[in-house]
Design an enzyme around this catalytic site. Structure first.
Site, PDB file in Angstrom:
ATOM      1  N   ILE A 165       0.867  -1.179   0.000  1.00 19.11           N
ATOM      2  CA  ILE A 165       0.000   0.000   0.000  1.00 19.11           C
ATOM      3  C   ILE A 165       0.908   1.234   0.000  1.00 19.11           C
ATOM      4  O   ILE A 165       1.865   1.290   0.786  1.00 19.11           O
ATOM      5  CB  ILE A 165      -0.914   0.003   1.252  1.00 19.11           C
ATOM      6  CG1 ILE A 165      -1.740  -1.276   1.308  1.00 19.11           C
ATOM      7  CG2 ILE A 165      -1.797   1.230   1.285  1.00 19.11           C
ATOM      8  CD1 ILE A 165      -2.456  -1.491   2.643  1.00 19.11           C
TER       9      ILE A 165
ATOM     10  N   GLU B 296      -6.302   0.821 -10.512  1.00 19.77           N
ATOM     11  CA  GLU B 296      -7.035  -0.053  -9.608  1.00 19.77           C
ATOM     12  C   GLU B 296      -8.417   0.538  -9.343  1.00 19.77           C
ATOM     13  O   GLU B 296      -8.566   1.744  -9.197  1.00 19.77           O
ATOM     14  CB  GLU B 296      -6.249  -0.109  -8.305  1.00 19.77           C
ATOM     15  CG  GLU B 296      -6.639  -1.227  -7.405  1.00 19.77           C
ATOM     16  CD  GLU B 296      -5.759  -1.173  -6.157  1.00 19.77           C
ATOM     17  OE1 GLU B 296      -5.550  -2.221  -5.576  1.00 19.77           O
ATOM     18  OE2 GLU B 296      -5.315  -0.083  -5.802  1.00 19.77           O
TER      19      GLU B 296
ATOM     20  N   ARG C  31      -2.119  -3.925  -9.544  1.00 19.61           N
ATOM     21  CA  ARG C  31      -2.464  -5.154  -8.835  1.00 19.61           C
ATOM     22  C   ARG C  31      -3.087  -6.181  -9.770  1.00 19.61           C
ATOM     23  O   ARG C  31      -3.165  -6.008 -10.976  1.00 19.61           O
ATOM     24  CB  ARG C  31      -3.403  -4.898  -7.665  1.00 19.61           C
ATOM     25  CG  ARG C  31      -2.777  -4.098  -6.554  1.00 19.61           C
ATOM     26  CD  ARG C  31      -3.532  -4.329  -5.250  1.00 19.61           C
ATOM     27  NE  ARG C  31      -3.028  -3.481  -4.204  1.00 19.61           N
ATOM     28  CZ  ARG C  31      -1.886  -3.688  -3.587  1.00 19.61           C
ATOM     29  NH1 ARG C  31      -1.151  -4.718  -3.891  1.00 19.61           N
ATOM     30  NH2 ARG C  31      -1.483  -2.847  -2.645  1.00 19.61           N
TER      31      ARG C  31
HETATM   32  N1  DCP Z   1      -6.745  -3.135  -0.374  1.00 18.17           N
HETATM   33  C1  DCP Z   1      -7.283  -4.209   0.328  1.00 18.17           C
HETATM   34  N2  DCP Z   1      -7.402  -5.411  -0.267  1.00 18.17           N
HETATM   35  C2  DCP Z   1      -6.958  -5.615  -1.534  1.00 18.17           C
HETATM   36  C3  DCP Z   1      -6.389  -4.558  -2.265  1.00 18.17           C
HETATM   37  C4  DCP Z   1      -6.282  -3.309  -1.639  1.00 18.17           C
HETATM   38  O1  DCP Z   1      -7.670  -4.053   1.479  1.00 18.17           O
HETATM   39  N3  DCP Z   1      -7.090  -6.819  -2.067  1.00 18.17           N
HETATM   40  C5  DCP Z   1      -6.713  -1.807   0.243  1.00 18.17           C
HETATM   41  C6  DCP Z   1      -5.376  -1.313   0.684  1.00 18.17           C
HETATM   42  C7  DCP Z   1      -5.497   0.181   0.546  1.00 18.17           C
HETATM   43  C8  DCP Z   1      -6.480   0.384  -0.597  1.00 18.17           C
HETATM   44  O2  DCP Z   1      -7.161  -0.866  -0.735  1.00 18.17           O
HETATM   45  O3  DCP Z   1      -6.057   0.744   1.715  1.00 18.17           O
HETATM   46  C9  DCP Z   1      -5.799   0.738  -1.918  1.00 18.17           C
HETATM   47  O4  DCP Z   1      -4.568   0.083  -1.886  1.00 18.17           O
HETATM   48  P1  DCP Z   1      -3.479  -0.036  -2.991  1.00 18.17           P
HETATM   49  O5  DCP Z   1      -2.163  -0.273  -2.355  1.00 18.17           O
HETATM   50  O6  DCP Z   1      -3.887  -1.100  -3.922  1.00 18.17           O
HETATM   51  O7  DCP Z   1      -3.515   1.328  -3.753  1.00 18.17           O
HETATM   52  P2  DCP Z   1      -2.667   2.591  -3.432  1.00 18.17           P
HETATM   53  O8  DCP Z   1      -3.430   3.768  -3.949  1.00 18.17           O
HETATM   54  O9  DCP Z   1      -2.313   2.592  -1.982  1.00 18.17           O
HETATM   55  O10 DCP Z   1      -1.383   2.318  -4.279  1.00 18.17           O
HETATM   56  P3  DCP Z   1      -0.160   3.270  -4.562  1.00 18.17           P
HETATM   57  O11 DCP Z   1      -0.039   4.274  -3.462  1.00 18.17           O
HETATM   58  O12 DCP Z   1       1.009   2.315  -4.623  1.00 18.17           O
HETATM   59  O13 DCP Z   1      -0.449   3.915  -5.865  1.00 18.17           O
END
Ligand code: DCP
Length: 245
Positions: free
Chosen positions: A44, A66, A119
């Site tokens: 994350i 995503e 992802r």
């Molecule tokens: N999440 C989750 N279960 C999953 C996928 C993601 O609980 N199977 C949650 C984790 C984060 C939110 O969803 O709170 C989004 O997470 P990501 O890490 O996928 O996206 P980010 O925006 O944080 O990615 P980045 O900062 O790397 O662009």
């Protein structure tokens, strides 16, 4: 939304359980969907979105971000926030929806020779569902039902991935970035949570000792500041896009 129209697998291969990933062709509404698929993976706040934005400026690459906005709003409900408030109760709700929305992303008809996505259905299961279960925050029955769904989907539907790009960070860096970006739902995330996710990623993609790999892995160190990261992406451009060959 799941697009209408049936999906027909035209390249059927003998399969043996969930460990078999093919680069088989998918045909949706008569359009040949064979193209390179690159999944950007990482903890994350590891910088996946920045990486995707960088490559979205390249022609011949389609970038699928995503569907986190969906996870924050499904018909007026916020399963992401609910999961962080009470994972035991709402973990399965969020992860069922995550699985659906990522499957939908994997199956969208392609519009470019190269597809890059944030992802994958694989990390959703091998990292996030696994983490909830292993940390005692998901009842065994919920884990069993999600696993049955995942096994069915990956056995019966071809979900080709050609390359995994792993943005490798330290959990501390992610924690700092999380604090900076201040997404409301994520204010409750402690460093330990990021450490567990990190460990699962390392076991899966570096040690390769936990779950099956759907594709080769390219590791990009991602603890650096934005400028250096953009440089890293440029340096790795050829290796990443070689997945197209
Ligand atoms: N999440 C989750 N279960 C999953 C996928 C993601 O609980 N199977 C949650 C984790 C984060 C939110 O969803 O709170 C989004 O997470 P990501 O890490 O996928 O996206 P980010 O925006 O944080 O990615 P980045 O900062 O790397 O662009």
């Amino acid at each position: 939304e799941l697009p209408a129209g049936s999906v027909r697998r035209i390249q059927s291969r003998a399969r043996s359980g969930t460990q078999h990933f093919t680069t088989g062709k998918l045909v949706r509404n008569g359009v040949d969907n064979k193209a390179a698929v690159i999944c950007i993976e990482g903890n994350i706040a590891s910088g996946k979105t920045t990486c995707l934005e960088y490559f979205s400026k390249t022609s011949n690459i389609e970038v699928l971000t995503e569907p986190v906005s969906k996870w924050r709003n499904v018909r007026g409900h916020n399963p992401l926030a609910l999961m962080y408030q009470d994972p035991e109760r709402w973990g399965i709700t969020l992860q069922t929806y995550v699985q659906l929305t990522l499957l939908d992303r994997h199956m969208l008809a392609r519009s470019s020779p190269v597809r890059m996505m944030e992802r994958s259905i694989f990390s959703a299961k091998y990292i996030f569902v696994e983490n909830l279960f292993k940390s005692g925050k998901m009842p065994e029955v919920d884990y069993a039902v999600l696993s049955e769904w995942f096994d069915w989907l990956t056995t019966n539907i071809s979900i080709p991935v050609d390359l995994i790009v792993y943005l490798q960070t330290s959990p501390q860096t992610c924690h700092e970035r999380l604090e900076q970006r201040c997404r409301e739902e994520e204010k409750v995330i402690p460093l330990e949570y990021l450490e567990s996710i990190h460990q699962l990623y390392e076991d899966w993609l570096i040690k390769q000792s936990s779950s099956p790999l759907p594709a080769p892995v390219l590791v990009i160190p991602a603890d650096y500041d934005l400028q250096k990261m953009l440089h890293q992406y440029e340096e790795n451009r050829d290796k990443i896009l070689a997945a197209n060959n």
